[in-house]
Design a protein around this motif. Structure first.
Motif, PDB file in Angstrom:
ATOM      1  N   ASP A 176     -23.414   1.606 -10.760  1.00 46.29           N
ATOM      2  CA  ASP A 176     -22.926   2.708 -11.595  1.00 46.29           C
ATOM      3  C   ASP A 176     -23.776   3.963 -11.412  1.00 46.29           C
ATOM      4  N   ASP A 177     -23.113   5.111 -11.475  1.00 47.15           N
ATOM      5  CA  ASP A 177     -23.813   6.389 -11.406  1.00 47.15           C
ATOM      6  C   ASP A 177     -24.707   6.571 -12.625  1.00 47.15           C
ATOM      7  N   MET A 178     -25.889   7.086 -12.397  1.00 46.28           N
ATOM      8  CA  MET A 178     -26.842   7.360 -13.474  1.00 46.28           C
ATOM      9  C   MET A 178     -26.627   8.805 -13.944  1.00 46.28           C
ATOM     10  N   THR A 179     -25.496   9.016 -14.618  1.00 44.76           N
ATOM     11  CA  THR A 179     -25.077  10.371 -14.984  1.00 44.76           C
ATOM     12  C   THR A 179     -25.943  11.015 -16.062  1.00 44.76           C
ATOM     13  N   ASN A 180     -26.785  10.254 -16.726  1.00 43.61           N
ATOM     14  CA  ASN A 180     -27.708  10.826 -17.708  1.00 43.61           C
ATOM     15  C   ASN A 180     -29.050  11.168 -17.074  1.00 43.61           C
ATOM     16  N   GLY A 181     -29.136  11.004 -15.759  1.00 42.22           N
ATOM     17  CA  GLY A 181     -30.379  11.266 -15.057  1.00 42.22           C
ATOM     18  C   GLY A 181     -30.313  12.535 -14.215  1.00 42.22           C
ATOM     19  N   VAL A 182     -31.097  12.540 -13.147  1.00 50.52           N
ATOM     20  CA  VAL A 182     -31.194  13.689 -12.245  1.00 50.52           C
ATOM     21  C   VAL A 182     -29.960  13.734 -11.355  1.00 50.52           C
ATOM     22  N   ILE A 183     -29.320  14.911 -11.302  1.00 48.82           N
ATOM     23  CA  ILE A 183     -28.189  15.149 -10.413  1.00 48.82           C
ATOM     24  C   ILE A 183     -28.545  16.363  -9.559  1.00 48.82           C
ATOM     25  N   VAL A 184     -28.350  16.244  -8.242  1.00 49.04           N
ATOM     26  CA  VAL A 184     -28.783  17.292  -7.306  1.00 49.04           C
ATOM     27  C   VAL A 184     -27.583  17.872  -6.573  1.00 49.04           C
ATOM     28  N   ASP A 185     -27.599  19.181  -6.380  1.00 46.81           N
ATOM     29  CA  ASP A 185     -26.562  19.909  -5.659  1.00 46.81           C
ATOM     30  C   ASP A 185     -27.224  21.102  -4.969  1.00 46.81           C
ATOM     31  N   ARG A 186     -26.429  21.948  -4.365  1.00 50.97           N
ATOM     32  CA  ARG A 186     -26.899  23.151  -3.672  1.00 50.97           C
ATOM     33  C   ARG A 186     -27.853  22.794  -2.531  1.00 50.97           C
ATOM     34  N   LEU A 187     -27.439  21.800  -1.733  1.00 48.15           N
ATOM     35  CA  LEU A 187     -28.210  21.418  -0.556  1.00 48.15           C
ATOM     36  C   LEU A 187     -28.123  22.538   0.477  1.00 48.15           C
ATOM     37  N   LEU A 188     -29.035  22.528   1.434  1.00 47.81           N
ATOM     38  CA  LEU A 188     -29.057  23.567   2.455  1.00 47.81           C
ATOM     39  C   LEU A 188     -28.039  23.247   3.538  1.00 47.81           C
ATOM     40  N   ALA A 189     -27.097  24.149   3.738  1.00 45.66           N
ATOM     41  CA  ALA A 189     -25.991  23.913   4.663  1.00 45.66           C
ATOM     42  C   ALA A 189     -26.310  24.404   6.066  1.00 45.66           C
ATOM     43  N   CYS A 190     -25.815  23.631   7.037  1.00 44.27           N
ATOM     44  CA  CYS A 190     -25.826  24.026   8.440  1.00 44.27           C
ATOM     45  C   CYS A 190     -24.357  24.157   8.837  1.00 44.27           C
ATOM     46  N   PRO A 191     -23.901  25.315   9.354  1.00 47.24           N
ATOM     47  CA  PRO A 191     -24.738  26.417   9.784  1.00 47.24           C
ATOM     48  C   PRO A 191     -25.365  27.187   8.627  1.00 47.24           C
ATOM     49  N   VAL A 192     -26.335  27.836   8.930  1.00 51.16           N
ATOM     50  CA  VAL A 192     -27.308  28.717   8.306  1.00 51.16           C
ATOM     51  C   VAL A 192     -28.673  28.056   8.464  1.00 51.16           C
ATOM     52  N   VAL A 193     -28.932  26.963   7.757  1.00 53.16           N
ATOM     53  CA  VAL A 193     -30.217  26.270   7.881  1.00 53.16           C
ATOM     54  C   VAL A 193     -29.970  25.019   8.725  1.00 53.16           C
ATOM     55  N   CYS A 194     -30.222  25.130  10.040  1.00 52.32           N
ATOM     56  CA  CYS A 194     -29.893  24.053  10.976  1.00 52.32           C
ATOM     57  C   CYS A 194     -31.121  23.590  11.753  1.00 52.32           C
ATOM     58  N   SER A 195     -31.019  22.392  12.281  1.00 52.80           N
ATOM     59  CA  SER A 195     -32.015  21.860  13.209  1.00 52.80           C
ATOM     60  C   SER A 195     -31.812  22.514  14.566  1.00 52.80           C
ATOM     61  N   ILE A 196     -32.822  22.384  15.437  1.00 45.52           N
ATOM     62  CA  ILE A 196     -32.619  22.774  16.816  1.00 45.52           C
ATOM     63  C   ILE A 196     -31.486  21.907  17.370  1.00 45.52           C
ATOM     64  N   LYS A 197     -30.861  22.352  18.441  1.00 40.55           N
ATOM     65  CA  LYS A 197     -29.751  21.588  19.027  1.00 40.55           C
ATOM     66  C   LYS A 197     -30.221  20.203  19.435  1.00 40.55           C
ATOM     67  N   ASN A 198     -29.409  19.188  19.061  1.00 49.61           N
ATOM     68  CA  ASN A 198     -29.697  17.799  19.401  1.00 49.61           C
ATOM     69  C   ASN A 198     -28.399  17.019  19.435  1.00 49.61           C
ATOM     70  N   GLU A 199     -28.490  15.730  19.720  1.00 51.66           N
ATOM     71  CA  GLU A 199     -27.313  14.890  19.871  1.00 51.66           C
ATOM     72  C   GLU A 199     -26.442  14.800  18.610  1.00 51.66           C
ATOM     73  N   LEU A 200     -27.030  15.036  17.451  1.00 51.28           N
ATOM     74  CA  LEU A 200     -26.277  14.913  16.210  1.00 51.28           C
ATOM     75  C   LEU A 200     -25.533  16.186  15.837  1.00 51.28           C
ATOM     76  N   ASN A 201     -25.945  17.321  16.374  1.00 53.70           N
ATOM     77  CA  ASN A 201     -25.327  18.567  15.930  1.00 53.70           C
ATOM     78  C   ASN A 201     -24.673  19.394  17.020  1.00 53.70           C
ATOM     79  N   SER A 202     -24.750  18.976  18.272  1.00 52.77           N
ATOM     80  CA  SER A 202     -24.214  19.861  19.303  1.00 52.77           C
ATOM     81  C   SER A 202     -23.640  19.175  20.533  1.00 52.77           C
ATOM     82  N   LYS A 203     -23.598  17.882  20.607  1.00 52.87           N
ATOM     83  CA  LYS A 203     -23.051  17.223  21.809  1.00 52.87           C
ATOM     84  C   LYS A 203     -21.754  16.530  21.514  1.00 52.87           C
TER      85      LYS A 203
END
Length: 106
Positions: A79-106
């Protein structure tokens, strides 16, 4: 009742992850979100809650209509712990991205 043990999910190879992320990128438009990053301290604040066995990630849209995730702790019943810590506003790629690698560009 499902027991949530903290071992849910699977470790995959880089090749598997590369194939999966490439297939996703082939379905979206240029500039769409391809990944999200969360800081260690926020992730730990969820995981460190008493009784937390994992994290559930809900697909969401931010105020600009961009892909986002809402993260919440999961207890041993699954079950979700809805009375606890909830996180949002993660850093999105594109904008905040890793260098090119197998997971993001191939």
């Amino acid at each position: 009742i499902m027991t949530f043990t903290g071992n849910e999910g699977s470790i995959i190879t880089l090749a598997e992850g590369s194939t999966m992320t490439a297939e996703y990128r082939a379905t979206i438009s240029t500039g769409d979100t391809i990944g999200l990053a969360v800081g260690k301290n926020l992730l730990a604040s969820i995981l460190d809650q008493k009784g937390c066995m994992g994290v559930r990630m809900y697909y969401a849209l931010d105020d600009n209509g961009k892909n986002q995730l809402v993260l919440v702790g999961v207890d041993s019943n699954g079950d979700d712990m809805t009375n606890g810590v909830i996180v949002d506003r993660l850093l999105a790629c594109p904008v905040v991205c890793s260098i090119k690698n197998e997971l993001n560009s191939k």
